[in-house]
Write a protein that holds these residues in place. Sequence first.
Motif, mmCIF file in Angstrom:
data_model
loop_
_atom_site.group_PDB
_atom_site.id
_atom_site.type_symbol
_atom_site.label_atom_id
_atom_site.label_comp_id
_atom_site.label_asym_id
_atom_site.label_seq_id
_atom_site.Cartn_x
_atom_site.Cartn_y
_atom_site.Cartn_z
ATOM 1 N N CYS A 215 4.303 -58.405 48.421
ATOM 2 C CA CYS A 215 5.493 -59.029 48.800
ATOM 3 C C CYS A 215 6.537 -57.847 48.904
ATOM 4 O O CYS A 215 6.559 -57.143 48.030
ATOM 5 N N LEU B 44 9.584 -58.715 48.141
ATOM 6 C CA LEU B 44 10.808 -59.080 47.234
ATOM 7 C C LEU B 44 10.118 -59.400 45.786
ATOM 8 O O LEU B 44 8.912 -59.430 45.795
ATOM 9 N N ARG B 45 10.844 -59.676 44.982
ATOM 10 C CA ARG B 45 10.581 -60.149 43.390
ATOM 11 C C ARG B 45 11.446 -60.898 42.787
ATOM 12 O O ARG B 45 11.962 -60.841 41.863
ATOM 13 N N CYS B 46 11.142 -62.144 43.290
ATOM 14 C CA CYS B 46 11.778 -63.241 42.921
ATOM 15 C C CYS B 46 11.445 -63.475 41.478
ATOM 16 O O CYS B 46 10.303 -63.496 41.067
ATOM 17 N N TYR C 240 11.355 -66.022 39.514
ATOM 18 C CA TYR C 240 10.454 -67.185 39.001
ATOM 19 C C TYR C 240 9.090 -66.922 39.637
ATOM 20 O O TYR C 240 7.956 -67.747 39.313
ATOM 21 N N CYS C 241 8.619 -65.837 40.374
ATOM 22 C CA CYS C 241 7.522 -65.826 40.972
ATOM 23 C C CYS C 241 6.582 -64.867 40.522
ATOM 24 O O CYS C 241 5.606 -64.967 40.271
ATOM 25 N N MET C 242 7.400 -63.736 40.531
ATOM 26 C CA MET C 242 6.556 -62.159 40.122
ATOM 27 C C MET C 242 6.866 -62.105 38.763
ATOM 28 O O MET C 242 8.165 -61.742 38.348
ATOM 29 N N GLY D 87 2.243 -64.332 48.530
ATOM 30 C CA GLY D 87 2.722 -63.224 49.061
ATOM 31 C C GLY D 87 3.708 -63.250 50.283
ATOM 32 O O GLY D 87 4.215 -64.377 50.616
ATOM 33 N N ASN E 121 9.889 -65.167 53.495
ATOM 34 C CA ASN E 121 11.150 -65.204 52.828
ATOM 35 C C ASN E 121 12.238 -64.771 53.784
ATOM 36 O O ASN E 121 13.420 -64.542 53.578
#
Length: 266
Positions: free
Chosen positions: A20, A22-24, A26-28, A67, A96
Amino acid sequence: MLDQFGREINYLRISVTDRCNLRCIYCMPEEGIKLIKHEDVLSYEEIFEFVKVAVQFGINKIRFTGGEPLVRKGFVNLVKMISSIKEIKDLSLTTNGLLLSHYAKELKEAGLMRVNVSLDAIDKNEYSRITCGGNVEEVLNGIRIAKEVGLSPIKINCVIQKSTKEKNAIDVKNYCEENELIPRFIQEMDIEKGEFGVVHGGNGGDCENCNRLRLTSDGNLKPCLFNDISINIRKVKYDEAIKFVIENKPACGLSGASHKFYNIGG
Ligand code: SAM
Ligand code: SF4
């Protein structure tokens, strides 16, 4: 095909990559993720062959997720391959949106019908905080172009902490109203505890009516996001894998099951 609880299973979500851009938060996980080895990632040809078998079991709806699907090289070709399967009636993508302005036109021409774009805030600083550095302008531009090229409907996935009355959620709702987009508010789930979250304006978490199977980028076919049952499609024949997961689809997900959005796809 009907499962043992009488649910018609016709929807397959395919995670095409665990990578991915991004590195949100709550996700990563903060410590980073252990990436799937390249040789373990299904090729587009394998996904295509698998879907050709899945349609024989009644799958007619496909969503690509990750991802971030748009970071995988040649993704438009996969869309073209899958859209050529005549049984597929609904072909969509969850993204995203960062790269959407580059790919929207090609995706539409390749046969993609609609997109869900994840957008948790409109405020520049808030968006950057949540995604660890993302630029919201790129996403808004991507959505604008997706609309122009005729991807429709466009749904906006917005993760909320507790309520749809939070400032970021209200901003997203207003933006959707102004731009004729459909907002879907998703309760943040705890990736450690694997807690269920309700999707307001969607049907996630509604086990009784769940019609989905999921395929991870490394080939694990799963009947439920909140259950550890899975079978790798490289290890058995495709039709056996599909039969196995449909027959073993649980009545309801378990909270507490291990869960990684960036691999299974939300
Ligand atoms: N990268 C793409 C994106 O963000 O749309 C597709 C994959 S992402 C895992 C799919 C969806 O899962 C996104 O809408 C994201 O907001 C949601 N998601 C990720 N982690 C979540 C969590 N802990 N709780 C609720 N939703 C989550
Ligand atoms: Fe990437 Fe989507 Fe997870 Fe955000 S939610 S880190 S964009 S996979």
